[in-house]
Design an enzyme around this catalytic site. Structure first.
Site, short mmCIF file in Angstrom:
data_model
loop_
_atom_site.label_atom_id
_atom_site.label_comp_id
_atom_site.label_asym_id
_atom_site.label_seq_id
_atom_site.Cartn_x
_atom_site.Cartn_y
_atom_site.Cartn_z
N CYS A 20 0.83 -1.20 0.00
CA CYS A 20 0.00 0.00 0.00
C CYS A 20 0.87 1.26 0.00
CB CYS A 20 -0.91 -0.02 1.23
SG CYS A 20 -1.86 1.48 1.44
N CYS A 50 -0.36 4.10 2.19
CA CYS A 50 -0.11 3.92 3.64
C CYS A 50 1.36 4.17 3.97
CB CYS A 50 -0.44 2.50 4.08
SG CYS A 50 -1.96 1.84 3.44
N ASP A 51 2.26 3.69 3.15
CA ASP A 51 3.67 3.63 3.53
C ASP A 51 4.60 4.51 2.69
OD1 ASP A 51 2.91 1.68 5.38
OD2 ASP A 51 3.18 0.07 3.93
#
Ligand code: NAP
Length: 319
Positions: free
Chosen positions: A136, A139-140
């Protein structure tokens, strides 16, 4: 005291689950949504801008769109619990759904559990997940400022991840196993015209390296010998598999895609009173709009099932 039997329990809270909740709630049914604990709202919660959901000409952020779905489901009376369903008993007239140790009962169930990220299946992948290996970018991605990263995959997801990562990384390799990308033309064109993205075709990651954290991968490109690439981030975007573990052995699954089988264009599964919608039935289109549409179909099928199953049968099930 006899336990209440609801009309419908919806398992899942992506566009399919929440749309099913909006329609069943609006039909005045007694609806419970088990929205999940870790990822309520589904995949769109991890997306940035959604450009192709009709009605939002300027685009809308994924989490904002899903907050709207949730609020609309609540507005029509659906009860939403942010818990994971851990067991489903779907056979028979009263369905049992366990979440957080509690058993909930209903005359019908809509399964909208979506799909999960496919893994590369390489040694150390599990261990390095969250330590350089990610599924993701939204997300990261921000952890990878001014470093080189790679994305594996050639579809729209991989293209989207690669484009997003250019905001942070100094260079993004896109590792495509085929001779061309599978992504839509608009996404592939954006990737190819982005100076920070370098596409490697006919390329495969064959090994992951690193102790505490990922520090490199082995890549084979075309007929060249395998070479080691120094990288601190590898984003895997090679598609999804339907989440069917809760229904295994109870509902028929498609032999090829692994999705829950439904009858024709309906959402009717192999079990009476059980309907399925969204990515868990659809290996092909997998769009927010198609998932929402199939949630609407499942809601109407459940409503029709409840209306046409005689009150006597439902009462007998309650007794
Ligand atoms: P996808 O279209 O199935 O693409 C998967 C990609 O991963 C393909 O390029 C495939 O290669 C590759 N792949 C699969 N297994 C691999 C492996 N073991 N090693 C290396 N590469 C591997 O999946 P997706 O990109 O997640 O998209 C799924 C659906 O969602 C599509 O319908 C897509 O259009 C849609 N989507 C749309 C948007 C958007 O509209 N903005 C964004 C995301 C997703 P091959 O091509 O060689 O099979």
């Amino acid at each position: 005291m006899t336990q209440k039997i609801r009309d419908v329990i919806i398992v899942g809270s992506g566009p399919a689950g929440y749309t099913a909740a909006i329609y069943t709630g609006r039909a005045n049914l007694d609806v419970l949504v088990l929205a999940g604990e870790e990822e309520p709202g589904g995949e769109l919660m991890k997306t940035t801008e959604v450009e192709n959901y009709p009605g939002f000409p300027e685009g809308i952020m994924g989490p904002e769109l899903m907050a709207g779905f949730e609020a609309q489901a609540e507005r029509f009376g659906a009860e939403i619990l942010f818990e994971n369903a851990t067991e489903l008993e779907l056979v028979g007239p009263v369905k049992k759904v366990t979440a957080d140790g509690e058993i909930h009962l209903a005359h019908s169930v809509i399964v909208a559990t979506g799909s999960g990220h496919r893994k590369l299946g390489l040694e150390h992948e599990e261990r390095l997940s969250g330590r350089g290996v990610s599924y993701c970018a939204t997300c990261d991605g921000s952890f990878f400022k001014d470093v080189e990263v790679a994305v594996v995959g050639g579809g729209d997801s991989a293209a989207e991840e690669a484009l997003f990562l250019t905001k942070f990384a100094s260079k993004v390799y896109l590792i495509v196993r085929g001779k061309q990308m599978r992504a839509s033309k608009i996404m592939a064109d954006r990737v190819r015209s982005n100076e920070k993205i370098h596409v490697l075709y006919e390329a495969q990651v064959t090994a992951l390296h690193g102790g505490d954290k990922l520090d490199g991968v082995t890549v084979c490109v075309g007929a060249d010998l395998a070479s080691r690439m120094s990288l601190s981030g590898l984003f895997v975007a090679i598609g999804n598999d339907p989440r069917t573990s809760l229904v295994a052995g109870q509902l028929e699954l498609d032999r090829f895609s692994g999705c829950i089988k439904v009858m024709g264009r309906s959402s009717q599964t192999s079990e009476r009173g059980v309907f399925a919608a969204g990515d868990v039935v659809d290996p092909r289109y997998r769009q927010a709009i198609t998932a929402a549409a199939s949630g609407c179909i499942a809601a109407q099928d459940a409503e029709h099932f409840l209306a046409t199953t005689s009150a006597a049968v439902l009462e007998a099930a309650t007794a």
